[in-house]
Design an enzyme around this catalytic site. Structure first.
Site, PDB file in Angstrom:
ATOM      1  N   ARG A 177       0.843  -1.187   0.000  1.00  0.00           N
ATOM      2  CA  ARG A 177       0.000   0.000   0.000  1.00  0.00           C
ATOM      3  C   ARG A 177       0.884   1.245   0.000  1.00  0.00           C
ATOM      4  O   ARG A 177       2.095   1.153   0.117  1.00  0.00           O
ATOM      5  CB  ARG A 177      -0.918  -0.016   1.229  1.00  0.00           C
ATOM      6  CG  ARG A 177      -1.947  -1.142   1.182  1.00  0.00           C
ATOM      7  CD  ARG A 177      -2.674  -1.299   2.489  1.00  0.00           C
ATOM      8  NE  ARG A 177      -3.606  -2.426   2.450  1.00  0.00           N
ATOM      9  CZ  ARG A 177      -4.106  -3.019   3.522  1.00  0.00           C
ATOM     10  NH1 ARG A 177      -3.757  -2.587   4.731  1.00  0.00           N
ATOM     11  NH2 ARG A 177      -4.942  -4.036   3.400  1.00  0.00           N
ATOM     12  N   ARG A 270     -14.017   3.865  20.613  1.00  0.00           N
ATOM     13  CA  ARG A 270     -13.153   4.172  19.466  1.00  0.00           C
ATOM     14  C   ARG A 270     -13.868   5.077  18.473  1.00  0.00           C
ATOM     15  O   ARG A 270     -13.251   5.948  17.850  1.00  0.00           O
ATOM     16  CB  ARG A 270     -12.741   2.888  18.752  1.00  0.00           C
ATOM     17  CG  ARG A 270     -11.775   2.010  19.517  1.00  0.00           C
ATOM     18  CD  ARG A 270     -11.500   0.744  18.719  1.00  0.00           C
ATOM     19  NE  ARG A 270     -10.479  -0.098  19.310  1.00  0.00           N
ATOM     20  CZ  ARG A 270     -10.086  -1.255  18.799  1.00  0.00           C
ATOM     21  NH1 ARG A 270     -10.636  -1.705  17.671  1.00  0.00           N
ATOM     22  NH2 ARG A 270      -9.156  -1.969  19.398  1.00  0.00           N
ATOM     23  N   ARG A 281     -17.113  -8.090  16.009  1.00  0.00           N
ATOM     24  CA  ARG A 281     -15.911  -8.150  16.838  1.00  0.00           C
ATOM     25  C   ARG A 281     -16.213  -8.780  18.200  1.00  0.00           C
ATOM     26  O   ARG A 281     -15.404  -9.547  18.740  1.00  0.00           O
ATOM     27  CB  ARG A 281     -15.320  -6.750  17.030  1.00  0.00           C
ATOM     28  CG  ARG A 281     -14.601  -6.211  15.810  1.00  0.00           C
ATOM     29  CD  ARG A 281     -13.784  -4.986  16.162  1.00  0.00           C
ATOM     30  NE  ARG A 281     -13.115  -4.422  15.009  1.00  0.00           N
ATOM     31  CZ  ARG A 281     -11.943  -4.844  14.534  1.00  0.00           C
ATOM     32  NH1 ARG A 281     -11.325  -5.859  15.136  1.00  0.00           N
ATOM     33  NH2 ARG A 281     -11.399  -4.268  13.488  1.00  0.00           N
TER      34      ARG A 281
END
EC number: 2.7.4.8
Length: 387
Positions: A177, A270, A281
């Site tokens: 990337r 978050r 998750r």
């Protein structure tokens, strides 16, 4: 390959190995080693890799030669070899005329690792392991669900002890990337090459994610250790299971949240994921926690209810409280004389210089070996005696 070569074999009761050099051409030195009902021919080049020493096996019962699967990163061909049969199914190979960090190798022919690989592959297997002076601190495997704070704990270790810990660089077959550098962020590998290296037993753990391979190579972990640092592996439970099944002697730590409610609060704080992603998750975390606690993989369990207290417990588990960093690893190898004779007395290899006016010796103590294929064999002690 024809009939077995006629060789002279020194008798172990005389304090010598049964390794004998045989030369068919000046630059093609080979050595035969007699182990039970088999003769191992070591030397030349590997049939599929001209940069690695070849290994052939002669079966005394069937009177046939065959080529085993050779696992691990093998040594480069040399001008000559000395070999000794050791316990635990290992052959010590000393390369003549080699750089000091490339002179001692072990060929495992009947070690626990080799026996396990024979069962898995259903073929004859041998494995190379590079010999390294001294010992090193055990690598640390840290696992835990996303959001538990293991990354923060690792960062705290790295900040407080920058010269003590290091990360192995993982391999991947995906494309780099933006701003990613080969050898820094990842080792970017060709898929066919990585698949072959996985098959050859060169990876501790690997996984396929969205069609791309990711994995931790044995060499990348050993490279951190060779640099004098203690390797940290931040991997999931499945990866830890693979490492536990390998020959790598490591410390396994699992980090748990104080409760699933606390973990959910941390993930929501978050503010970077959708509700669907958070629920996924949490489901994954619940399964991972259950496996991490009950699987027997992890010898140490930490509950991160308070970050500072958890970090203190982590340092205590690693023996870091008030201790200075001492690392016994030495990777420089051995300076061999140009001309020498080799013999074995119990757990010591005696390398005697054979010059006109010298009686210098190098004593290699192999009584405390640890580790092994497909990684390094450590614990070699060396003493130089000059006259």
């Amino acid at each position: 390959m024809g009939e077995a070569p006629a060789v002279l074999v020194d008798h172990p009761e005389n304090g010598h190995s049964n390794g004998v050099c045989v030369k068919s051409e000046p630059e093609n030195t080979e050595i035969t080693v007699d182990v039970g009902d088999r003769i191992f021919l070591i030397g030349g080049t590997h049939e599929r890799n001209n940069f690695s020493i070849g290994v052939q096996i002669y079966d005394k019962i069937s009177n046939n030669w065959f080529s085993p699967i050779v696992l691990g990163t093998g040594p480069k061909p040399s001008k000559g070899y000395s070999a000794f049969v050791l316990e635990q199914g290992r052959i010590l190979v000393i390369k003549k005329g080699s750089p000091r960090n490339d002179s001692i190798w072990f060929l495992e022919v009947d070690s626990p690792y080799v026996r396990e690989q024979k069962k898995l592959l259903r073929k004859e297997v041998v494995a190379w392991s590079k010999g390294v002076r001294g010992n090193a601190e055990k690598p640390i495997v840290i696992s835990g669900p996303s959001g538990v704070g293991k990354g923060t704990l690792i960062s705290m270790l790295m900040k407080e002890f920058p010269s003590m810990f290091g990360f192995s660089v993982s391999h991947t077959t995906r494309s780099p990337r933006s701003m990613e550098m080969d050898g820094v962020h990842y080792h970017f590998a060709d898929k066919k090459v990585m698949e072959k290296e996985i098959k050859d037993g060169k990876f501790l753990e690997f996984a396929s994610v969205h069609g791309n391979l990711y994995g931790t190579s044995i060499e990348s972990v050993e490279a951190v250790t060779d640099s004098g640092k203690r390797c940290i592996l931040d991997i999931d439970v499945q990866g830890a299971r693979s490492v536990r099944a390998s020959s790598l002697d490591a410390i396994f730590i699992f980090v748990c949240p104080p409760s699933m409610k606390e973990l959910e609060d941390r993930l929501r704080a978050r503010g970077t994921e959708t509700e669907e992603q958070i629920q996924k998750r949490l489901r994954n975390a619940e399964a991972e926690i259950k496996e991490g606690i009950s699987s027997g993989i992890f010898g140490l369990i930490l509950y991160n209810d308070n970050l500072e207290e958890c970090y203190k417990k982590l340092k205590n588990l690693l023996g870091l409280d008030g201790l200075a960093h001492v690392n016994g690893v030495e990777i420089e190898g051995i300076n061999l004389p140009i001309e020498y004779a080799v013999s074995k007395m119990e757990d010591k290899i005696i390398i005697q210089e054979t010059g006109k006016e010298t009686r210098n010796k190098i004593v290699v103590d192999i009584s405390s070996l640890n580790g092994g294929a497909p990684g390094r064999t450590r614990g070699i002690l060396v003493d130089a005696i000059k006259f």
